[in-house]
Design a protein around this motif. Structure first.
Motif, PDB file in Angstrom:
ATOM      1  N   ARG A   1      44.283 -18.144  -4.800  1.00  0.00           N
ATOM      2  CA  ARG A   1      43.318 -17.113  -4.396  1.00  0.00           C
ATOM      3  C   ARG A   1      41.889 -17.500  -4.740  1.00  0.00           C
ATOM      4  N   ASN A   2      41.740 -18.342  -5.745  1.00  0.00           N
ATOM      5  CA  ASN A   2      40.401 -18.709  -6.204  1.00  0.00           C
ATOM      6  C   ASN A   2      39.766 -19.817  -5.384  1.00  0.00           C
ATOM      7  N   LEU A   3      40.558 -20.461  -4.540  1.00  0.00           N
ATOM      8  CA  LEU A   3      40.072 -21.628  -3.820  1.00  0.00           C
ATOM      9  C   LEU A   3      39.774 -21.298  -2.369  1.00  0.00           C
ATOM     10  N   ALA A   4      38.756 -21.939  -1.835  1.00  0.00           N
ATOM     11  CA  ALA A   4      38.501 -21.879  -0.400  1.00  0.00           C
ATOM     12  C   ALA A   4      39.544 -22.755   0.297  1.00  0.00           C
ATOM     13  N   GLN A   5      39.543 -22.726   1.629  1.00  0.00           N
ATOM     14  CA  GLN A   5      40.475 -23.552   2.397  1.00  0.00           C
ATOM     15  C   GLN A   5      39.745 -24.214   3.553  1.00  0.00           C
ATOM     16  N   THR A   6      40.198 -25.422   3.902  1.00  0.00           N
ATOM     17  CA  THR A   6      39.698 -26.049   5.113  1.00  0.00           C
ATOM     18  C   THR A   6      40.323 -25.366   6.312  1.00  0.00           C
ATOM     19  N   ARG A   7      39.906 -25.740   7.503  1.00  0.00           N
ATOM     20  CA  ARG A   7      40.495 -25.153   8.714  1.00  0.00           C
ATOM     21  C   ARG A   7      41.962 -25.522   8.863  1.00  0.00           C
ATOM     22  N   ASP A   8      42.407 -26.582   8.156  1.00  0.00           N
ATOM     23  CA  ASP A   8      43.814 -26.993   8.201  1.00  0.00           C
ATOM     24  C   ASP A   8      44.631 -26.377   7.071  1.00  0.00           C
ATOM     25  N   GLY A   9      44.005 -25.486   6.289  1.00  0.00           N
ATOM     26  CA  GLY A   9      44.726 -24.812   5.214  1.00  0.00           C
ATOM     27  C   GLY A   9      44.768 -25.560   3.905  1.00  0.00           C
ATOM     28  N   GLU A  10      44.032 -26.680   3.809  1.00  0.00           N
ATOM     29  CA  GLU A  10      43.994 -27.422   2.548  1.00  0.00           C
ATOM     30  C   GLU A  10      43.040 -26.734   1.576  1.00  0.00           C
ATOM     31  N   PRO A  11      43.412 -26.658   0.298  1.00  0.00           N
ATOM     32  CA  PRO A  11      42.520 -25.995  -0.664  1.00  0.00           C
ATOM     33  C   PRO A  11      41.244 -26.797  -0.885  1.00  0.00           C
ATOM     34  N   VAL A  12      40.146 -26.078  -1.070  1.00  0.00           N
ATOM     35  CA  VAL A  12      38.857 -26.686  -1.374  1.00  0.00           C
ATOM     36  C   VAL A  12      38.426 -26.199  -2.743  1.00  0.00           C
ATOM     37  N   TYR A  13      38.218 -27.139  -3.607  1.00  0.00           N
ATOM     38  CA  TYR A  13      37.655 -26.811  -4.911  1.00  0.00           C
ATOM     39  C   TYR A  13      36.193 -27.209  -4.789  1.00  0.00           C
ATOM     40  N   TYR A  14      35.285 -26.299  -4.701  1.00  0.00           N
ATOM     41  CA  TYR A  14      35.109 -25.161  -5.552  1.00  0.00           C
ATOM     42  C   TYR A  14      35.564 -23.835  -4.947  1.00  0.00           C
ATOM     43  N   TRP A  15      35.011 -22.780  -5.528  1.00  0.00           N
ATOM     44  CA  TRP A  15      35.634 -21.480  -5.488  1.00  0.00           C
ATOM     45  C   TRP A  15      35.407 -20.726  -4.187  1.00  0.00           C
ATOM     46  N   ASN A  16      36.384 -19.859  -3.920  1.00  0.00           N
ATOM     47  CA  ASN A  16      36.334 -18.911  -2.815  1.00  0.00           C
ATOM     48  C   ASN A  16      35.283 -17.854  -3.152  1.00  0.00           C
ATOM     49  N   ILE A  17      34.370 -17.620  -2.222  1.00  0.00           N
ATOM     50  CA  ILE A  17      33.408 -16.535  -2.437  1.00  0.00           C
ATOM     51  C   ILE A  17      33.659 -15.378  -1.482  1.00  0.00           C
ATOM     52  N   ALA A  18      34.654 -15.506  -0.603  1.00  0.00           N
ATOM     53  CA  ALA A  18      34.924 -14.465   0.389  1.00  0.00           C
ATOM     54  C   ALA A  18      35.753 -13.322  -0.178  1.00  0.00           C
ATOM     55  N   ASP A  19      36.638 -13.620  -1.114  1.00  0.00           N
ATOM     56  CA  ASP A  19      37.525 -12.607  -1.695  1.00  0.00           C
ATOM     57  C   ASP A  19      36.885 -12.070  -2.972  1.00  0.00           C
ATOM     58  N   ARG A  20      36.294 -10.905  -2.863  1.00  0.00           N
ATOM     59  CA  ARG A  20      35.564 -10.352  -4.009  1.00  0.00           C
ATOM     60  C   ARG A  20      36.478  -9.982  -5.168  1.00  0.00           C
ATOM     61  N   GLU A  21      37.775  -9.817  -4.876  1.00  0.00           N
ATOM     62  CA  GLU A  21      38.717  -9.448  -5.928  1.00  0.00           C
ATOM     63  C   GLU A  21      39.498 -10.647  -6.470  1.00  0.00           C
ATOM     64  N   ALA A  22      39.190 -11.842  -5.993  1.00  0.00           N
ATOM     65  CA  ALA A  22      39.833 -13.038  -6.556  1.00  0.00           C
ATOM     66  C   ALA A  22      39.447 -13.141  -8.028  1.00  0.00           C
ATOM     67  N   PRO A  23      40.372 -13.607  -8.880  1.00  0.00           N
ATOM     68  CA  PRO A  23      40.065 -13.670 -10.313  1.00  0.00           C
ATOM     69  C   PRO A  23      38.751 -14.378 -10.634  1.00  0.00           C
ATOM     70  N   VAL A  24      38.457 -15.466  -9.933  1.00  0.00           N
ATOM     71  CA  VAL A  24      37.215 -16.188 -10.235  1.00  0.00           C
ATOM     72  C   VAL A  24      35.994 -15.303 -10.011  1.00  0.00           C
ATOM     73  N   ASN A  25      36.031 -14.468  -8.978  1.00  0.00           N
ATOM     74  CA  ASN A  25      34.870 -13.633  -8.691  1.00  0.00           C
ATOM     75  C   ASN A  25      34.768 -12.441  -9.623  1.00  0.00           C
ATOM     76  N   LEU A  26      35.900 -11.929 -10.074  1.00  0.00           N
ATOM     77  CA  LEU A  26      35.867 -10.879 -11.097  1.00  0.00           C
ATOM     78  C   LEU A  26      35.265 -11.414 -12.390  1.00  0.00           C
ATOM     79  N   LEU A  27      35.646 -12.639 -12.749  1.00  0.00           N
ATOM     80  CA  LEU A  27      35.112 -13.238 -13.973  1.00  0.00           C
ATOM     81  C   LEU A  27      33.639 -13.590 -13.829  1.00  0.00           C
ATOM     82  N   ARG A  28      33.239 -14.037 -12.654  1.00  0.00           N
ATOM     83  CA  ARG A  28      31.818 -14.333 -12.437  1.00  0.00           C
ATOM     84  C   ARG A  28      30.980 -13.070 -12.627  1.00  0.00           C
ATOM     85  N   ARG A  29      31.468 -11.949 -12.092  1.00  0.00           N
ATOM     86  CA  ARG A  29      30.728 -10.695 -12.264  1.00  0.00           C
ATOM     87  C   ARG A  29      30.670 -10.299 -13.738  1.00  0.00           C
ATOM     88  N   GLN A  30      31.792 -10.482 -14.433  1.00  0.00           N
ATOM     89  CA  GLN A  30      31.831 -10.137 -15.855  1.00  0.00           C
ATOM     90  C   GLN A  30      30.814 -10.979 -16.628  1.00  0.00           C
TER      91      GLN A  30
END
Length: 200
Positions: A78-107
């Motif tokens: 949930r914390n990772l973005a994805q390429t158009r082929d579904g491969e995970p991209v590190y760094y972080w997903n910014i689209a899902d506001r409830e992803a753990p990484v984004n909750l922690l960033r807000r904290q």
């Protein structure tokens, strides 16, 4: 070219940038990640103890900060973005506001802002700006190869949350599928049939 001394602006100030790597502001306690208040206050004391103006640079995604929390977050898709082929991209997903990484960033942001606001008021005037420059830097073309405009551009986020966000944008913009189809020359029968553009 040297500028004659008489032409040197007299109102220049020498200041500094204070990097605040959000994911370094946590420590693990009994399997849970908590704000490291000592680290937060150390950063705030930097503003307090220097008389120079400062730009406070808040970041979590620009570059890895080698925080132990990063490894834990990378294990959750949930914390990772994805390429158009579904491969995970590190760094972080910014689209899902409830992803753990984004909750922690807000904290972390709240903790840091509160610590800065708790300084005596005359220290606040030293803060000339707060910047988030770079938080979407990893979506820049060819980021994984060292940044630039080379192709193929394969970093844009196609995670489920990002796809849903694109559909929500279209619903707001066009209101009806009929209006969308007319505008783009499409034949979509349902909003869920629409995916963000992913051609090179």
């Amino acid at each position: 070219e040297l500028v004659p001394k008489t032409q040197t602006p007299e109102n220049w100030e020498l200041g500094y940038t204070l990097p605040v790597p959000f994911l370094q502001l946590f420590q693990e306690q009994n399997g849970d990640w908590q704000i490291d208040t000592a680290r937060v206050h150390q950063l705030a004391r930097t503003v307090r103890d220097s008389e120079r103006p400062v730009v406070v640079y808040l970041f979590a995604t620009h570059f890895a900060s080698h925080a132990p929390l990063e490894q834990a977050l990378a294990a959750d898709p949930r914390n990772l973005a994805q390429t158009r082929d579904g491969e995970p991209v590190y760094y972080w997903n910014i689209a899902d506001r409830e992803a753990p990484v984004n909750l922690l960033r807000r904290q972390a942001a709240v903790a840091m802002v509160n610590a800065l606001c708790a300084l005596e008021p005359h220290h606040h005037s030293k803060i000339r700006a707060v910047t988030l420059l770079g938080e979407v830097h990893h979506y820049f073309p060819d980021f994984e190869q060292g940044m630039g405009f080379g192709s193929p551009y394969r970093v844009t986020d196609y995670s489920p949350a990002s796809r849903a966000g694109f559909r929500d944008f279209l619903r707001t913009r066009f209101n009806t599928l009929e209006a969308l189809n007319q505008a783009v020359g499409g034949h979509y029968a349902a909003w869920d049939a629409i995916d963000p553009p992913s051609k090179d």
